[in-house]
Motif scaffolding. Structure first.
Motif, PDB file in Angstrom:
ATOM      1  N   MET A   1     -20.633  34.648  60.435  1.00  0.00           N
ATOM      2  CA  MET A   1     -20.691  34.090  61.842  1.00  0.00           C
ATOM      3  C   MET A   1     -20.068  34.973  62.871  1.00  0.00           C
ATOM      4  N   SER A   2     -21.177  35.154  63.997  1.00  0.00           N
ATOM      5  CA  SER A   2     -20.716  36.203  65.134  1.00  0.00           C
ATOM      6  C   SER A   2     -19.666  35.574  65.930  1.00  0.00           C
ATOM      7  N   THR A   3     -18.756  36.556  66.556  1.00  0.00           N
ATOM      8  CA  THR A   3     -17.707  36.409  67.361  1.00  0.00           C
ATOM      9  C   THR A   3     -18.403  36.100  68.826  1.00  0.00           C
ATOM     10  N   LEU A   4     -17.629  35.534  69.691  1.00  0.00           N
ATOM     11  CA  LEU A   4     -17.935  35.363  71.059  1.00  0.00           C
ATOM     12  C   LEU A   4     -18.289  36.710  71.906  1.00  0.00           C
ATOM     13  N   PHE A   5     -17.447  37.660  71.403  1.00  0.00           N
ATOM     14  CA  PHE A   5     -17.530  38.944  71.794  1.00  0.00           C
ATOM     15  C   PHE A   5     -19.101  39.745  71.322  1.00  0.00           C
ATOM     16  N   THR A   6     -19.578  39.553  69.947  1.00  0.00           N
ATOM     17  CA  THR A   6     -20.547  40.115  69.252  1.00  0.00           C
ATOM     18  C   THR A   6     -21.773  39.280  70.130  1.00  0.00           C
ATOM     19  N   LYS A   7     -21.796  38.033  70.443  1.00  0.00           N
ATOM     20  CA  LYS A   7     -22.754  37.458  71.287  1.00  0.00           C
ATOM     21  C   LYS A   7     -23.018  38.053  72.559  1.00  0.00           C
ATOM     22  N   ILE A   8     -21.839  38.618  73.141  1.00  0.00           N
ATOM     23  CA  ILE A   8     -21.716  39.508  74.629  1.00  0.00           C
ATOM     24  C   ILE A   8     -22.637  40.675  74.177  1.00  0.00           C
ATOM     25  N   ILE A   9     -22.164  41.305  73.177  1.00  0.00           N
ATOM     26  CA  ILE A   9     -22.591  42.891  72.795  1.00  0.00           C
ATOM     27  C   ILE A   9     -24.226  42.661  72.656  1.00  0.00           C
ATOM     28  N   ASN A  10     -24.607  41.673  71.876  1.00  0.00           N
ATOM     29  CA  ASN A  10     -26.185  41.405  71.623  1.00  0.00           C
ATOM     30  C   ASN A  10     -26.914  40.494  72.933  1.00  0.00           C
ATOM     31  N   ARG A  11     -26.051  40.583  73.962  1.00  0.00           N
ATOM     32  CA  ARG A  11     -26.961  39.862  75.211  1.00  0.00           C
ATOM     33  C   ARG A  11     -27.141  38.315  74.757  1.00  0.00           C
ATOM     34  N   GLU A  12     -26.587  37.808  73.893  1.00  0.00           N
ATOM     35  CA  GLU A  12     -26.824  36.217  73.785  1.00  0.00           C
ATOM     36  C   GLU A  12     -26.309  35.511  74.531  1.00  0.00           C
ATOM     37  N   ILE A  13     -25.038  36.036  75.279  1.00  0.00           N
ATOM     38  CA  ILE A  13     -24.658  35.260  76.220  1.00  0.00           C
ATOM     39  C   ILE A  13     -24.221  36.232  77.471  1.00  0.00           C
ATOM     40  N   PRO A  14     -24.001  35.573  78.669  1.00  0.00           N
ATOM     41  CA  PRO A  14     -23.802  36.864  79.742  1.00  0.00           C
ATOM     42  C   PRO A  14     -22.338  37.023  79.921  1.00  0.00           C
ATOM     43  N   ALA A  15     -22.219  38.373  80.670  1.00  0.00           N
ATOM     44  CA  ALA A  15     -21.001  38.902  80.590  1.00  0.00           C
ATOM     45  C   ALA A  15     -21.120  40.046  81.800  1.00  0.00           C
TER      46      ALA A  15
ATOM     47  N   VAL B   1     -11.915  45.511  76.723  1.00  0.00           N
ATOM     48  CA  VAL B   1     -12.624  46.586  75.985  1.00  0.00           C
ATOM     49  C   VAL B   1     -12.876  46.234  74.540  1.00  0.00           C
ATOM     50  N   VAL B   2     -14.020  46.397  74.092  1.00  0.00           N
ATOM     51  CA  VAL B   2     -14.184  45.699  72.903  1.00  0.00           C
ATOM     52  C   VAL B   2     -15.133  46.724  72.064  1.00  0.00           C
ATOM     53  N   PRO B   3     -14.870  47.040  70.792  1.00  0.00           N
ATOM     54  CA  PRO B   3     -15.736  47.878  69.871  1.00  0.00           C
ATOM     55  C   PRO B   3     -16.856  46.868  69.544  1.00  0.00           C
ATOM     56  N   LYS B   4     -18.160  47.797  69.244  1.00  0.00           N
ATOM     57  CA  LYS B   4     -19.416  47.049  69.055  1.00  0.00           C
ATOM     58  C   LYS B   4     -19.379  46.754  67.560  1.00  0.00           C
ATOM     59  N   LYS B   5     -18.489  47.135  66.922  1.00  0.00           N
ATOM     60  CA  LYS B   5     -18.258  46.944  65.628  1.00  0.00           C
ATOM     61  C   LYS B   5     -17.139  45.706  65.499  1.00  0.00           C
ATOM     62  N   GLU B   6     -17.586  44.645  64.601  1.00  0.00           N
ATOM     63  CA  GLU B   6     -16.512  43.617  64.610  1.00  0.00           C
ATOM     64  C   GLU B   6     -15.396  44.039  63.683  1.00  0.00           C
ATOM     65  N   ILE B   7     -14.262  44.055  64.290  1.00  0.00           N
ATOM     66  CA  ILE B   7     -13.112  44.063  63.581  1.00  0.00           C
ATOM     67  C   ILE B   7     -12.104  43.178  63.809  1.00  0.00           C
ATOM     68  N   PRO B   8     -11.739  42.307  62.902  1.00  0.00           N
ATOM     69  CA  PRO B   8     -11.072  41.102  63.422  1.00  0.00           C
ATOM     70  C   PRO B   8      -9.771  41.179  64.060  1.00  0.00           C
ATOM     71  N   THR B   9      -8.751  41.977  63.529  1.00  0.00           N
ATOM     72  CA  THR B   9      -7.767  42.246  64.039  1.00  0.00           C
ATOM     73  C   THR B   9      -6.972  43.515  63.952  1.00  0.00           C
ATOM     74  N   LEU B  10      -5.953  43.855  64.622  1.00  0.00           N
ATOM     75  CA  LEU B  10      -5.365  45.176  64.346  1.00  0.00           C
ATOM     76  C   LEU B  10      -5.142  45.436  62.896  1.00  0.00           C
ATOM     77  N   ASN B  11      -4.671  44.370  62.300  1.00  0.00           N
ATOM     78  CA  ASN B  11      -4.284  44.439  60.777  1.00  0.00           C
ATOM     79  C   ASN B  11      -5.514  44.946  60.148  1.00  0.00           C
ATOM     80  N   ASP B  12      -6.754  44.849  60.467  1.00  0.00           N
ATOM     81  CA  ASP B  12      -7.916  45.098  59.814  1.00  0.00           C
ATOM     82  C   ASP B  12      -8.441  46.442  59.882  1.00  0.00           C
ATOM     83  N   ILE B  13      -7.734  47.128  60.696  1.00  0.00           N
ATOM     84  CA  ILE B  13      -8.474  48.751  61.140  1.00  0.00           C
ATOM     85  C   ILE B  13      -8.311  49.476  59.980  1.00  0.00           C
TER      86      ILE B  13
END
Length: 113
Positions: free
Chosen positions: A1-15, A40-52
């Motif tokens: 499932m895409s995050t809210l930010f991924t939807k912004i990246i993909n232009r599915e919702i406005p920002a 400021v958001v990376p275009k790669k889905e990285i869930p948390t700092l712990n996941d870097i």
């Protein structure tokens, strides 16, 4: 499932986008906590700092470069600003897609410690 930010990246919702490269996007927060409040958001889905992972370093460097450019463009670099990253529920993270908050445009006061 895409995050809210991924939807912004993909232009599915406005920002209100203020900066974009092939690896990073930055936009105004919809509930600003300061005169300047940009995410400021990376275009790669990285869930948390712990996941870097080491292979994510190019995204992190691009995020820091974006912060430098955005704060200069908005003329808050010289007076100062704050960069915050929340991690998991106790850290206040609401969207599980790594992001940095840039806060500035006024004196911000002390942090909760």
């Amino acid at each position: 499932m895409s995050t809210l930010f991924t939807k912004i990246i993909n232009r599915e919702i406005p920002a209100s986008i203020v900066y974009e490269t092939d690896k990073v996007i930055a936009f105004n927060d919809i509930d600003p906590q300061a005169p300047v409040h940009i995410l400021v958001v990376p275009k790669k889905e990285i869930p948390t700092l712990n996941d870097i992972e080491p292979k994510d370093s190019e995204y992190l460097m691009e995020m820091y470069s974006a912060i430098k450019e955005i704060t200069r463009d908005l003329k808050i670099a010289e007076d100062g600003y704050r960069v915050i990253t929340n991690c998991n529920s106790h850290g206040g993270q609401e969207v599980f897609h790594l992001h940095f908050h840039i806060l500035g445009g006024k004196p911000l006061g002390a942090l909760l410690v």
